[in-house]
Structures are given as C-alpha cells and as structure tokens.
Design a protein around this motif. Structure first.
Motif, PDB file in Angstrom:
ATOM      1  N   GLU A   3      44.968  62.160  92.231  1.00  0.00           N
ATOM      2  CA  GLU A   3      44.545  62.473  90.767  1.00  0.00           C
ATOM      3  C   GLU A   3      43.160  61.656  90.302  1.00  0.00           C
ATOM      4  O   GLU A   3      42.036  62.310  89.999  1.00  0.00           O
ATOM      5  CB  GLU A   3      45.955  62.335  89.954  1.00  0.00           C
ATOM      6  N   LEU A   4      43.602  60.790  90.273  1.00  0.00           N
ATOM      7  CA  LEU A   4      42.650  59.769  90.025  1.00  0.00           C
ATOM      8  C   LEU A   4      41.053  59.934  90.990  1.00  0.00           C
ATOM      9  O   LEU A   4      40.253  59.290  89.581  1.00  0.00           O
ATOM     10  CB  LEU A   4      43.121  58.001  89.998  1.00  0.00           C
ATOM     11  N   LEU A   7      40.010  62.969  89.323  1.00  0.00           N
ATOM     12  CA  LEU A   7      39.076  62.873  87.601  1.00  0.00           C
ATOM     13  C   LEU A   7      38.017  61.522  87.636  1.00  0.00           C
ATOM     14  O   LEU A   7      36.875  61.716  87.048  1.00  0.00           O
ATOM     15  CB  LEU A   7      39.869  62.002  87.237  1.00  0.00           C
ATOM     16  N   GLU A  45      39.667  69.179  82.952  1.00  0.00           N
ATOM     17  CA  GLU A  45      40.386  67.010  83.039  1.00  0.00           C
ATOM     18  C   GLU A  45      41.760  67.173  83.458  1.00  0.00           C
ATOM     19  O   GLU A  45      42.770  68.071  83.399  1.00  0.00           O
ATOM     20  CB  GLU A  45      39.940  67.079  81.596  1.00  0.00           C
ATOM     21  N   SER A  46      42.091  65.784  82.551  1.00  0.00           N
ATOM     22  CA  SER A  46      43.816  65.340  82.676  1.00  0.00           C
ATOM     23  C   SER A  46      44.245  66.466  81.653  1.00  0.00           C
ATOM     24  O   SER A  46      45.830  66.224  81.699  1.00  0.00           O
ATOM     25  CB  SER A  46      43.388  64.324  82.172  1.00  0.00           C
ATOM     26  N   ASP A  47      43.564  66.795  80.064  1.00  0.00           N
ATOM     27  CA  ASP A  47      44.618  66.619  79.071  1.00  0.00           C
ATOM     28  C   ASP A  47      43.746  69.017  78.405  1.00  0.00           C
ATOM     29  O   ASP A  47      44.129  68.922  77.792  1.00  0.00           O
ATOM     30  CB  ASP A  47      44.907  66.341  78.101  1.00  0.00           C
ATOM     31  N   GLN A  75      44.264  75.924  86.045  1.00  0.00           N
ATOM     32  CA  GLN A  75      44.902  74.372  86.575  1.00  0.00           C
ATOM     33  C   GLN A  75      46.229  75.240  88.079  1.00  0.00           C
ATOM     34  O   GLN A  75      45.961  74.265  88.529  1.00  0.00           O
ATOM     35  CB  GLN A  75      45.599  74.663  85.721  1.00  0.00           C
TER      36      GLN A  75
END
Length: 581
Positions: A3-4, A7, A45-47, A75
């Motif tokens: 996931e890093l 992103l 994005e993450s959130d 998602q």
C-alpha cells in the motif's frame, strides 16, 4: 502489492482533490461516449477518494472534489484489482448500504481500474447513472479503452516525476565531481579514472568492478587491456580476492604489501597481482554497485588523509555509475513506454507489414508520432475484414505529445468503428470535432487509410490531414506520391470537408506511410528528401521489409534526432484470401 508503494505512485502522479485538465478530459469523454450524467477519475488516498477528473457531480462534492470512504465505490475496484460493474447498486450486498447512493445518487455504476506501470491500482475511471442501467458490451469496451489511455497518461506523469527527482539528485553530485560526471559510459568512466591517477606518485592501477548475481565483473578499457584482465574477467563472490572481500563484507579492505596478500588471500589472487607487478591494494566498496580498487607497484603506507581522499573519489565514482545506469534504464523505460503505446501489427493473408519507430533524442525519448494497423469487423453479408492503416504526428515530441497521441489514436479507432462505412475521411472529421471540444493541444497531421480485398485485388481508400503524402511502389519499380490530400491539420478550425481518395494496389506493390522525421533535414528542402526516400523505396522495395526499413532509416539512429520517426510499410503478396470470422 504494498500500500505504501501505491500511495507513493499517487504522490508522484501529482493528482489529488483539485481539477486537472487532462483528467477532466477523460471524464468528459466517458460522459460523451457512454451518455451518462456523471463520470469520475477517482483516486483512492489513505482516508478518502479524490476526483482530479470529474463531470456532473453535484455540490458540495463537486467543489470539494473528494468524498470520505463511506461514499466510495472506487475502493472496491482498488481492493479487488478488477472492474466493478453494477446495474443497480441498491441490489448488491456489497454496496447497498453505501452513502454514495442517497448522497451522490449512484444507482448504476461501471468502474475500471487505473494502474501504474508496476500494476498498482491507483483508482478507477467510472461511469455513473442515476437510474438502473444495463451496461452494453460496447459501452464497457469504450470505458476500458479510455481507462487504458488514462492509465498510460498517469504512468507517464509518474515516470516524468521520477526522472525529475533523479536529475535533481544527479546535478548535486555532478558539481562535486565534474570530471567523473562528464563520463558518458562505464568505459569512459574507467578511462577518466586512470587518467586521474597517471602520475608516478599516484596508484599505478585503478580497477572498477561491478556486481551482479553471479559475482563481480571488470569494466575494461578496450584501449588499455592488461593480460590478467583478459584472463580473469569475472570473480565469484567466494573468490579469495581483496576486492571480493570488500564487497562481501561491505567494508574497505587495505593490503599494504605482498606478505599481507599471501597471508590473507588465495594463491590465484597472489598470482594475478604478481602478473601485474603490484604489491599493495586498496578496495573501497560502492554501495549496491561493486568495488573500486587502487593498486601500487610497491608496498604502500596509507595515511588517513589519503584514505579519506580515495574514499571520497569512490563516492563520486559510485554516483557516476548510478547516473550512467540510470540513463540507460530511463532510455529503456522510455522505449518500453513508447512501444506499449504502438500497435502490434496484425497478420493479414495477402499482405506483409513492418513498422519502425525512432524517438527524438533531445527531450524525453518519447513522442507524438504513431502508426496503427488493425482489422475491422466484417461487413454484413461478407466474411472479408478490411484493414485500417494510420500514420500520424502530434505536434511536439515529449511526454505530453505521447499522452495526446495515445488519446488521438484511440479516438481515431473509435471514430472508424463507429462509422458504418468505415470512411477514413469521416473518422478524421470526427477527431477534428474532438479537437474542437477538448484541450488536446495545437493539432496533428495524419493519414488514415482502409485496405479492402475485393475480387482478387486490393483497394486502397485514404484521407490525408496535412501529412506527408504516402509513397506507392508498383512492381516495375516506379514510385508515385499519393498526393491528393486535405491541407488542413487535425484540430485546425476551418470547417472545410475532408475527402476520401482511392486507388488499386496491384500484386507486388509496396505502400509506404511515414512521418516527417524520416524526410526532414536541416538545410535541405523536404521535396528533395522525399524524392530521396522514393528512390530508396524504388531500389530496395523488392527486398524483405525489414531490410527496406533499414535502408530508409540508414544513418538516423547514429545522429541526434530532432524529431520522431514513424514508418509503416505494407506489401501486397496475394489476393487476400477470404477470412472466416
């Protein structure tokens, strides 16, 4: 996949919750082709999910260009890594409770995954309707084609940002080591190193060894090859040499004299240094790359200052190696990106085809020239399938031109398939209208053609939008210009109609489509260079097509190219047998 890493790819793409003209363009194309009220380029994005490309979304979401994950269908595309196609989101157990249904009126949803070059799913290109809807196969194919083009544009942006960051880093290092920074390849780097240490007070011998999976290999200067370098060109990681120990243990190894060499290393190492007449050696590892070795003909005492100086030089060498390999890798990556955007030529009975692409060398090594060849679905009441051919040139030869090229090529295909008679002129006219509606840049030139097999003969129909005229070689060796054309460029606001032109292609004839990079030369009239290309086609037109391409492009790859070159050549080898669908 990490996931890093996903992103980080998003960050490099430079896209978030603000309008982006390129992404908005894709959203508009989706709404137009699929006739939906809402389309989004949605990135996860993450959130939250963000919409750099958007058409039709209501406020307050349109102003924010973002929603929380509670409103995200994107998602699911990211998590699953595959399309999400829903007739009615209220009937699907995975989405029926989503707040996107009451707040955004997402009733019918079709989303395709947007990916980077490593396969990370960054988000989705989606079409949304406010009513239940059965998505047709044609609509989903259109959406998939647009998603591919959108993914390529994002991949090019990511690659460009990576190149920019690497170049910024390289510029700092070049200021610290100008001489080594001027090296243009590994051999040149070795030569510069040896020239730097050529005085009697300096080390007598400098060796650069690079690491791969099998061990260490020497970068050899072909103008100054020592006998032992020819005999021992590679060292395994279990070899008893000081250089191997430095790499294996990732520390500097210094051998002050022959006695220390005999005591600490293998007989093979001792024999190699004896053959070179060397008695002392300093080995400094290059992180992840290999080792730099200095040798002296006599026992040597290494001062702290000298060791620090040579270690600093090793750092400069390490950066020079990184830079050289970086350039080679980037050039390879650019070539792969361009190749991915070019067509794999189809196999067509009765025709032989070959193509060539050479990028301009003064910018990003990708550009806006393209060629295309694909077979059409059979017309009603006949199993024969026509072949479409295109050659074109987006103005510019950089990453932006390549991105526009991918879009224009896809639009030209779609326009051709959407016209019942598959008229080249009608397809070019449709792309003209797209240029009027979308910010695709200053314009383009193109030749778009159709080849039909009929009654044992091949029939060529073409339309020319301001592009260099195709060349046709007949079996007797004569070459003619197919010069009827429309002068106006694609995207030029004229309102004038485009026209189809036609001719027969006899057995053994050769059709040559090309971009201006093949024939434009500084200080030479283009009519002269086109005549030279025609003479080459006449002289070599009966040779295998690959040899013909080599003859046409002779000398281009050896000199810096100011413009891209694309060439597509077709030879009629038969009557065109009937093909079953």
């Amino acid at each position: 996949m990490s996931e890093l890493e996903r992103l980080e790819a998003l960050r490099l793409a430079g896209l978030s919750a603000s309008a982006d003209p390129g992404m908005d363009r894709f959203a508009r194309l989706v709404t137009r082709l699929l006739r939906v009220p809402v389309s989004l380029v949605s990135l996860l994005e993450s959130d939250r999910q963000v919409f750099p490309g958007m058409v039709g979304l209501a406020e307050p979401w349109a102003g924010q260009r973002a929603t929380p994950l509670s409103h995200s269908f994107c998602q699911h595309v990211v998590i699953d890594g595959r399309p999400l196609i829903l007739r009615d989101t209220r009937e699907h157990p995975r989405t029926c409770a989503s707040l996107a249904i009451p707040d955004l009126q997402v009733i019918a949803y079709a989303g395709m995954p947007l990916t980077d070059a490593d396969g990370h799913v960054l988000g989705s290109l989606c079409a949304i309707d406010h009513e239940p809807r059965e998505w047709s196969a044609e609509e989903l194919q259109d959406l998939e084609d647009l998603t591919t083009a959108c993914s390529v544009e994002m991949q090019l942006r990511i690659a460009t940002e990576r190149i920019r960051q690497d170049r910024d880093h390289a510029e700092v290092l070049l200021r610290a080591a100008v001489e080594l920074g001027h090296s243009h390849d590994l051999t040149d780097l070795t030569r510069r190193l040896r020239r730097m240490f050529a005085t009697p007070s300096e080390p007598a011998f400098v060796v650069l060894l690079l690491a791969d999976r099998e061990g260490l290999w020497r970068v050899i200067d072909p103008d100054d090859v020592k006998p032992v370098e020819s005999a021992i060109g590679r060292l395994g990681l279990d070899a008893g040499f000081p250089s191997v120990q430095a790499v294996r243990e990732q520390r500097t190894v210094f051998v002050p004299d022959r006695e220390a060499l005999v005591a600490g290393f293998s007989p093979e190492a001792v024999a190699a240094y004896d053959e070179l007449g060397l008695r002392s050696v300093l080995c400094v590892p290059l992180p992840r790359r290999g080792v730099l070795v200095w040798c002296w003909p006599n026992p040597h005492t290494l001062s702290l200052t000298e060791e620090a100086s040579l270690t600093a030089v090793a750092g400069y060498v390490s950066q020079a190696v990184d830079r050289t390999l970086f350039v080679e890798t980037r050039l390879s990556t650019a070539a792969q990106l361009q190749a991915a955007m070019l067509t794999e030529l189809p196999t067509v009975p009765g025709l032989d085809m070959a193509a060539l692409y050479l990028p301009a060398t003064d910018q990003d090594m990708v550009g806006g020239d393209w060629y295309d060849a694909y077979q059409l679905p059979p017309l009603p009441d006949t199993p024969r399938r026509a072949l479409m051919l295109s050659i074109g040139d987006i103005i510019g030869h950089d990453v932006q031109a390549a991105a526009v090229m991918g879009q224009v090529r896809s639009m030209l295909r779609q326009a051709t398939l959407g016209h019942s008679a598959h008229s080249p002129a009608a397809a070019l006219d449709a792309v003209d209208r797209a240029f009027e509606a979308l910010p695709l840049g200053p314009g383009a030139t193109a030749v778009h053609a159709r080849l039909d097999a009929d009654a044992g003969r091949w029939h060529l129909t073409w339309s020319n939008a301001g592009h260099p005229a195709p060349l046709l070689r007949t079996p007797d060796g004569r070459v003619s210009l197919l010069d009827p054309h429309d002068l106006i460029l694609l995207g030029a606001p004229s309102g004038l109609p485009r026209h189809d032109h036609a001719c027969e292609l006899p057995l053994g004839s050769v059709l040559l489509l090309y971009t201006d990079g093949l024939v434009e030369r500084r200080d030479t009239d283009i009519d002269t260079t086109i005549a030279q290309a025609a003479a080459t086609l006449s002289a070599h037109g009966d040779q295998p097509l690959r040899q013909l391409l080599e003859a046409l492009s002779h000398g281009l790859a050896d000199a810096p190219q100011r413009d891209d070159v694309a060439v597509l050549v077709v030879r009629v080898t038969g009557a065109g047998t009937r093909q079953e669908t």
